[in-house]
Design an enzyme around this catalytic site. Sequence first.
Site, PDB file in Angstrom:
ATOM      1  CG  LEU A  59       1.753   2.283  -9.292  1.00  0.00           C
ATOM      2  CD1 LEU A  59       1.509   3.698  -9.777  1.00  0.00           C
ATOM      3  CD2 LEU A  59       2.844   1.640 -10.132  1.00  0.00           C
ATOM      4  N   GLY A  60       0.310   1.183  -5.369  1.00  0.00           N
ATOM      5  CA  GLY A  60      -0.705   0.263  -4.841  1.00  0.00           C
ATOM      6  C   GLY A  60      -1.913   1.025  -4.326  1.00  0.00           C
ATOM      7  NE  ARG A  82       3.978   0.207   7.173  1.00  0.00           N
ATOM      8  CZ  ARG A  82       3.665   1.505   7.132  1.00  0.00           C
ATOM      9  NH1 ARG A  82       3.548   2.195   8.255  1.00  0.00           N
ATOM     10  NH2 ARG A  82       3.469   2.121   5.995  1.00  0.00           N
ATOM     11  CG  ASN A  87      15.372  13.948 -16.385  1.00  0.00           C
ATOM     12  OD1 ASN A  87      16.098  13.505 -15.501  1.00  0.00           O
ATOM     13  ND2 ASN A  87      14.140  13.502 -16.576  1.00  0.00           N
ATOM     14  CB  ALA A 140      -0.935  -0.013   1.213  1.00  0.00           C
ATOM     15  N   GLY A 141       1.799   1.304  -0.973  1.00  0.00           N
ATOM     16  CA  GLY A 141       2.614   2.510  -1.145  1.00  0.00           C
ATOM     17  C   GLY A 141       1.946   3.394  -2.188  1.00  0.00           C
ATOM     18  CB  SER A 171      12.255   7.837 -10.392  1.00  0.00           C
ATOM     19  OG  SER A 171      12.858   7.021 -11.370  1.00  0.00           O
ATOM     20  CD  GLU A 191      11.946  -0.256  -8.298  1.00  0.00           C
ATOM     21  OE1 GLU A 191      11.137  -1.148  -7.987  1.00  0.00           O
ATOM     22  OE2 GLU A 191      11.645   0.688  -9.033  1.00  0.00           O
ATOM     23  CE  LYS A 206       8.312   3.254 -16.958  1.00  0.00           C
ATOM     24  NZ  LYS A 206       7.565   2.774 -15.814  1.00  0.00           N
TER      25      LYS A 206
HETATM   26  P1  NAP Z   1       6.401   2.495  -2.564  1.00  0.00           P
HETATM   27  O1  NAP Z   1       5.615   3.767  -2.447  1.00  0.00           O
HETATM   28  O2  NAP Z   1       7.693   2.394  -1.854  1.00  0.00           O
HETATM   29  O3  NAP Z   1       5.441   1.304  -2.121  1.00  0.00           O
HETATM   30  C1  NAP Z   1       5.888  -0.008  -1.947  1.00  0.00           C
HETATM   31  C2  NAP Z   1       5.031  -0.627  -0.873  1.00  0.00           C
HETATM   32  O4  NAP Z   1       5.331  -2.020  -0.777  1.00  0.00           O
HETATM   33  C3  NAP Z   1       5.250  -0.018   0.523  1.00  0.00           C
HETATM   34  O5  NAP Z   1       4.010   0.429   1.020  1.00  0.00           O
HETATM   35  C4  NAP Z   1       5.774  -1.193   1.347  1.00  0.00           C
HETATM   36  O6  NAP Z   1       5.310  -1.247   2.664  1.00  0.00           O
HETATM   37  C5  NAP Z   1       5.156  -2.362   0.583  1.00  0.00           C
HETATM   38  N1  NAP Z   1       5.781  -3.637   0.898  1.00  0.00           N
HETATM   39  C6  NAP Z   1       7.089  -4.000   0.817  1.00  0.00           C
HETATM   40  N2  NAP Z   1       7.246  -5.275   1.234  1.00  0.00           N
HETATM   41  C7  NAP Z   1       6.015  -5.712   1.584  1.00  0.00           C
HETATM   42  C8  NAP Z   1       5.532  -6.952   2.111  1.00  0.00           C
HETATM   43  N3  NAP Z   1       6.348  -7.996   2.342  1.00  0.00           N
HETATM   44  N4  NAP Z   1       4.199  -7.066   2.360  1.00  0.00           N
HETATM   45  C9  NAP Z   1       3.361  -6.026   2.130  1.00  0.00           C
HETATM   46  N5  NAP Z   1       3.760  -4.829   1.648  1.00  0.00           N
HETATM   47  C10 NAP Z   1       5.075  -4.682   1.372  1.00  0.00           C
HETATM   48  O7  NAP Z   1       6.706   2.175  -4.090  1.00  0.00           O
HETATM   49  P2  NAP Z   1       5.920   2.674  -5.408  1.00  0.00           P
HETATM   50  O8  NAP Z   1       6.425   4.020  -5.783  1.00  0.00           O
HETATM   51  O9  NAP Z   1       4.452   2.467  -5.240  1.00  0.00           O
HETATM   52  O10 NAP Z   1       6.502   1.657  -6.487  1.00  0.00           O
HETATM   53  C11 NAP Z   1       6.073   0.309  -6.601  1.00  0.00           C
HETATM   54  C12 NAP Z   1       6.580  -0.218  -7.953  1.00  0.00           C
HETATM   55  O11 NAP Z   1       5.917   0.509  -9.003  1.00  0.00           O
HETATM   56  C13 NAP Z   1       8.084   0.028  -8.174  1.00  0.00           C
HETATM   57  O12 NAP Z   1       8.659  -1.025  -8.891  1.00  0.00           O
HETATM   58  C14 NAP Z   1       8.118   1.305  -9.012  1.00  0.00           C
HETATM   59  O13 NAP Z   1       9.283   1.432  -9.807  1.00  0.00           O
HETATM   60  C15 NAP Z   1       6.865   1.108  -9.871  1.00  0.00           C
HETATM   61  N6  NAP Z   1       6.307   2.366 -10.380  1.00  0.00           N
HETATM   62  C16 NAP Z   1       6.005   3.387  -9.514  1.00  0.00           C
HETATM   63  C17 NAP Z   1       5.449   4.563 -10.020  1.00  0.00           C
HETATM   64  C18 NAP Z   1       5.097   5.723  -9.114  1.00  0.00           C
HETATM   65  O14 NAP Z   1       4.719   6.788  -9.629  1.00  0.00           O
HETATM   66  N7  NAP Z   1       5.170   5.597  -7.803  1.00  0.00           N
HETATM   67  C19 NAP Z   1       5.223   4.689 -11.415  1.00  0.00           C
HETATM   68  C20 NAP Z   1       5.544   3.623 -12.254  1.00  0.00           C
HETATM   69  C21 NAP Z   1       6.092   2.454 -11.738  1.00  0.00           C
HETATM   70  P3  NAP Z   1       5.678  -0.186   3.822  1.00  0.00           P
HETATM   71  O15 NAP Z   1       4.745   0.969   3.589  1.00  0.00           O
HETATM   72  O16 NAP Z   1       5.381  -0.942   5.045  1.00  0.00           O
HETATM   73  O17 NAP Z   1       7.112   0.180   3.618  1.00  0.00           O
END
Ligand code: NAP
Length: 303
Positions: free
Chosen positions: A11-12, A35, A200, A8-9, A250, A262, A182
């Site tokens: 994107l989730g 959490r 950039n 639940a970060g 990023s 990453e 990408k």
């Molecule tokens: P993020 O905000 O860091 O969210 C990741 C989430 O995963 C965190 O909430 C983390 O929990 C959770 N997590 C990690 N291990 C876990 C586990 N074992 N069980 C349950 N939850 C767990 O990352 P994000 O930015 O959303 O990115 C996620 C992916 O999408 C990445 O690969 C990124 O490159 C890709 N992406 C992101 C975007 C963007 O705009 N954000 C755009 C395109 C692609 P905690 O909160 O407890 O730390």
Amino acid sequence: MSWHVLGAGALGSLWAARLAGAGATVRIILRSAQRLADYQRAGGLTLTADDLSRLYAIPAELPDASEPIQRLLVACKAYDAEGAIAQVASRLSSGCEILLLQNGLGSQQAIAERWPQARCIFVSSTEGAYREDDFHVVFAGRGQNWLGDPNGGSAPVWLDELNRAGIPQTWSSDILARLWRKLALNCAINPLTVLHDCRNGELLQHREQLSGLCEELVELLEAGGQPAAASDLQGEVLRVIEATAANYSSMYQDVRLGRRTEIAYLLGHACRSADSLGLALPRLHELHRHLREHLSQRGLPTD
Ligand code: NAP
């Protein structure tokens, strides 16, 4: 059928809030009791979009809850994704679907190999979101989501649910080409912004370096059977740099904030693929070595 959202970060939460807002049944899986308690104190997820904030009281649970999982949306970072799925593996129904939102490549293939009973759908997203606070996400950039199954097969019926939730989607018959393209853009731009400590747009002062990297990336993509991803790569790199001239990449932002990158699934994946194809790509390897050294000097993981 429920959507189980693992991670639940940024994107989730963006996906979970829109699905729940459209009436879909969503359950969030959090990593620990701590959490879960934090989430319950927050009262749910808050999504800010177009300056409007709304709280979504989506039910959350721990990985060891009992309900079987039929459709799992994995929104962890690439380095956490496999371990996070392992925690819920005993709940995966036969024939379940796993949507993988990770950037780069490598994590998706490892997951597909480890859980062959699941249909893994790879997603390439150009939407943007960031965490303003714990369980509070800001929708920062409209974009597109390409979904596809590298093993082929028809588009899932639930794509319509994404449409109803306002999640832009296109079913791609060649999702690996999208992800490779990408990844190549990322390899040409992001590490250089870190090493030159710049936005950039400032990379236009390093055209020779960009051009050398693009040459090797094209060689890699063509040798790896991804000619579509190689087509006019350098032209697109320059267009992306110009269109995002004022932005910090990023990877730049991750390094600046002392967060793990990453890299292993981006430049690291490109270098490993070159090795396994027997290609000598000295500029890419040198960039990888230099970037890992830079991360290590800042106390950040180099994988
Ligand atoms: P993020 O905000 O860091 O969210 C990741 C989430 O995963 C965190 O909430 C983390 O929990 C959770 N997590 C990690 N291990 C876990 C586990 N074992 N069980 C349950 N939850 C767990 O990352 P994000 O930015 O959303 O990115 C996620 C992916 O999408 C990445 O690969 C990124 O490159 C890709 N992406 C992101 C975007 C963007 O705009 N954000 C755009 C395109 C692609 P905690 O909160 O407890 O730390």
